[in-house]
Design an enzyme around this catalytic site. Structure first.
Site, PDB file in Angstrom:
ATOM      1  N   GLY A  66       0.794  -1.226   0.000  1.00 17.35           N
ATOM      2  CA  GLY A  66       0.000   0.000   0.000  1.00 17.35           C
ATOM      3  C   GLY A  66       0.824   1.273   0.000  1.00 17.35           C
ATOM      4  N   SER A  67       0.281   2.278   0.650  1.00 21.86           N
ATOM      5  CA  SER A  67       0.791   3.643   0.589  1.00 21.86           C
ATOM      6  C   SER A  67       2.218   3.785   1.115  1.00 21.86           C
ATOM      7  CB  SER A  67      -0.134   4.525   1.422  1.00 21.86           C
ATOM      8  OG  SER A  67       0.491   5.729   1.756  1.00 21.86           O
ATOM      9  N   SER A  68       2.886   4.813   0.614  1.00 25.71           N
ATOM     10  CA  SER A  68       4.230   5.144   1.074  1.00 25.71           C
ATOM     11  C   SER A  68       4.203   5.796   2.454  1.00 25.71           C
ATOM     12  CB  SER A  68       4.897   6.084   0.085  1.00 25.71           C
ATOM     13  OG  SER A  68       4.114   7.248  -0.073  1.00 25.71           O
ATOM     14  N   GLY A  69       3.008   5.992   2.997  1.00 21.24           N
ATOM     15  CA  GLY A  69       2.899   6.500   4.366  1.00 21.24           C
ATOM     16  C   GLY A  69       3.157   5.413   5.406  1.00 21.24           C
TER      17      GLY A  69
ATOM     18  N   TYR B 397      -9.597   2.697   0.040  1.00 20.15           N
ATOM     19  CA  TYR B 397      -9.246   3.375   1.290  1.00 20.15           C
ATOM     20  C   TYR B 397     -10.398   4.077   2.004  1.00 20.15           C
ATOM     21  CZ  TYR B 397      -4.239   2.673   0.509  1.00 20.15           C
ATOM     22  OH  TYR B 397      -3.001   2.125   0.353  1.00 20.15           O
TER      23      TYR B 397
END
Lengths: 140, 428
Positions: A66-69, B397
């Site tokens: 998923g996200s780079s966060g 999301y």
């Protein structure tokens, strides 16, 4: 009743020692949008661990997605005192590497046997991040 | 890790405390990865020094200034250091609110004032205020082979796959350290062999519009997780928007950071070139049944057909998409119980303003916003219960983060929902 102990050898990702109860998932974990760092809870819809917290657990998982966060969320979890006590994972990515670095807890990868097959939720796990040695005591 | 003399000097502190802390972090990170060295980069995209209420409160005892947060959080330093201007070309990705429509987004004046203060610091440190998840649509377009250090999974997958530039999915801490040092671990997608395909995807149903490219991306991400898919078959009409939606979806349902479409993307002129010396570990077909299943998965969090919010622009809309939405809304009015927010970058909005699209959308009752999105800014119109989306990524999301129901369909399905207040999208 004798306790069953299993030893795994892996490679240091982050040094240090910790021990605690294992929380095991076969699903990769999303950081941003996948966990709530204030409680350490997995929130992703359809995730095997949805609603469960990794706070103070030895988190055993395949890796990050998923996200780079990812790193910032697990970094925030450390500040909020909800981070895992140690992280054991099988697939190296930049997300999980950076996340492990900023969580400061011991982390190990590249094992001689599959931790996802050997370790079950509830097992007691001792992690030495510097030597990469992981000692698993099977739950009763 | 092997360090050059210049890197060693930075690590020793001869170029100041901030670069020393940055280099320490990069070395810890590189060693965690098992990297052998660092690589020079002059193209960095991150979210340096930004802070939410939690971080400002957490660091209030040490003075929660921009520099304090950059030091203690971004560089993971144990002390506050003086942060100089960045030495490598750097841009700021998306942020938390629209610079003009923040009140509509439910943000308070305090939060807005903090946003302005942070933004002045970002600009003051020499970081470009692109404020978007699509830097490649806002003026930062790398070239093939260029070493980058980007955050934002949808931008990373675009950078590697469509442009052929080289970046791992970096995080906030590594990009902030790279901005000061011009260095990043030479690992993963910076290396030739790592970029070759692992899984073969055979597309057996026609995939030729944004809707279908998005669903295929979502299917592939789930199927291959963090691996590198090579796509062949009935996939066509490639363009920037289709790649943008495909990559964003594949990076959400899985961790895809690079893909190849044979005959289309720059490192996949042929199937042989896409795989290199690797043998595909699996061949996966995408037919009618798979397409149906992915559509149903994306629509499994919607039961109420009464849509009260349509969100477009994930990843941030290209001018072509805003043109399309303005055409669909021209001379019409949104249903009284439905809102429409379209998100884009500041530079693309400037064109939309000049072309009159912003005004057309406003005339219909919608808003064009920049900098953020509903998921990043955690902002929706007040009272939203049911959302309509044309982005598989946002569908992945938003319901989990905001506790809403969501429908996924074409852009036209979403506009129809905005005009009628009801979802009428159909499975392909």
């Amino acid at each position: 009743m004798s306790e069953k102990i299993i030893l795994l050898r892996g490679r240091k990702v982050v040094g240090g020692r910790a021990e605690g109860e294992a929380l095991v998932t076969h699903d990769t974990i999303s950081g941003w949008g996948g966990i709530d760092p204030m409680t350490g809870t997995v929130i992703e819809t359809r995730h095997e661990l949805r609603g469960q917290s990794f706070k103070d657990k030895i988190l055993v998982f395949p890796g990050a997605k998923g996200s780079s966060g990812w790193s910032a969320m697990f970094h925030t979890a450390r500040l909020a005192k909800t981070a895992p006590k140690a992280m054991l994972f099988t697939t190296m990515t930049t997300k999980v590497a950076l996340g492990a670095v900023v969580v400061h807890a011991p982390a190990v990868t590249d094992f001689d046997q599959d931790p996802l097959a050997v370790i079950e939720t509830g097992d007691w796990v001792k992690v030495d991040g510097d030597t990469g040695l992981v000692e698993v005591t099977k739950r009763g | 890790m092997q360090l050059t003399d210049q890197e060693r000097a930075m690590l020793d502190g001869t170029e100041g405390a901030a670069k020393q802390k940055a280099m320490e972090l990069l070395v810890r990170y590189g060693e965690a990865l098992g990297a052998e060295r660092l690589v020079d980069t002059n193209n960095i995209a991150g979210v340096p020094g930004s802070s939410n209420l939690f971080l400002r409160d957490y660091y209030k005892d040490v003075g929660n200034s921009y520099e304090a947060i950059y030091s203690l959080f971004d560089l993971d330093s144990d002390e506050v250091v003086s942060v100089p201007k960045v030495s490598a070309y750097s841009c700021h990705l998306q942020g938390g609110m629209d610079p003009a429509l923040w009140a509509e987004q439910g943000m308070g004046r305090d939060a807005f004032e903090h946003f302005q203060k942070d933004e002045a610091e970002v600009a003051g440190h020499g970081i470009q205020l692109l404020k978007t998840c699509t830097p490649y649509l806002a003026g930062n377009v790398p070239v093939k082979g260029e070493h980058c250090a980007w955050m934002e999974s949808s931008a990373v997958v675009f950078c590697n796959s469509v442009i052929g530039a080289r970046t791992n999915t970096e995080g906030r801490e590594s990009t902030s350290a790279a901005m000061l040092t011009g260095k990043i671990p030479d690992w993963g997608f910076h290396l030739d062999a790592y970029r070759r395909g692992t899984h073969h995807i055979e597309v057996e149903v026609s995939v030729d519009d944004v809707f279908n490219w998005g669903m295929l991306g979502y299917f592939i991400g789930d199927a291959v997780q963090e691996n590198i898919p090579v796509v062949t078959g009935k996939i066509g009409h490639a363009n920037l928007i289709r790649h943008k939606h495909f990559g964003a979806a594949a990076a959400s349902s899985g961790g895809v950071e690079m893909y190849h479409v044979v005959g289309s993307t720059p490192e996949a002129a042929t199937l042989e070139m896409a795989f290199g010396s690797r043998k595909p570990v699996d061949t996966i077909r995408y037919g009618k049944r798979e397409r149906r299943k992915v559509y149903e998965t994306l629509n499994s969090v919607g039961t109420n057909p009464n849509v009260d919010y349509v969100m477009l622009g994930c990843p941030h809309a290209a001018i072509e998409q805003i043109w399309e939405v303005a055409n669909l809304l021209e001379g019409k009015k949104l249903h009284s119980s439905c809102n429409l927010w379209l998100f884009t970058s500041r530079s693309v909005k400037a064109v939309a303003d000049a072309n009159g699209y912003t005004k057309t959308i406003l005339g219909a009752g919608g808003l064009v916003m920049t900098d953020t999105c509903s998921a990043i800014g955690r902002t929706m119109p007040q009272g939203t219960k049911v959302v309509a989306l044309d982005s598989a990524k946002q569908t992945h999301y938003l319901p989990a983060m905001m506790g809403v129901e969501a429908w996924f369909g074409t852009t036209r399905d979403c506009i129809n929902a905005a005009l009628t207040g009801r979802w009428s999208g159909e499975a392909p």
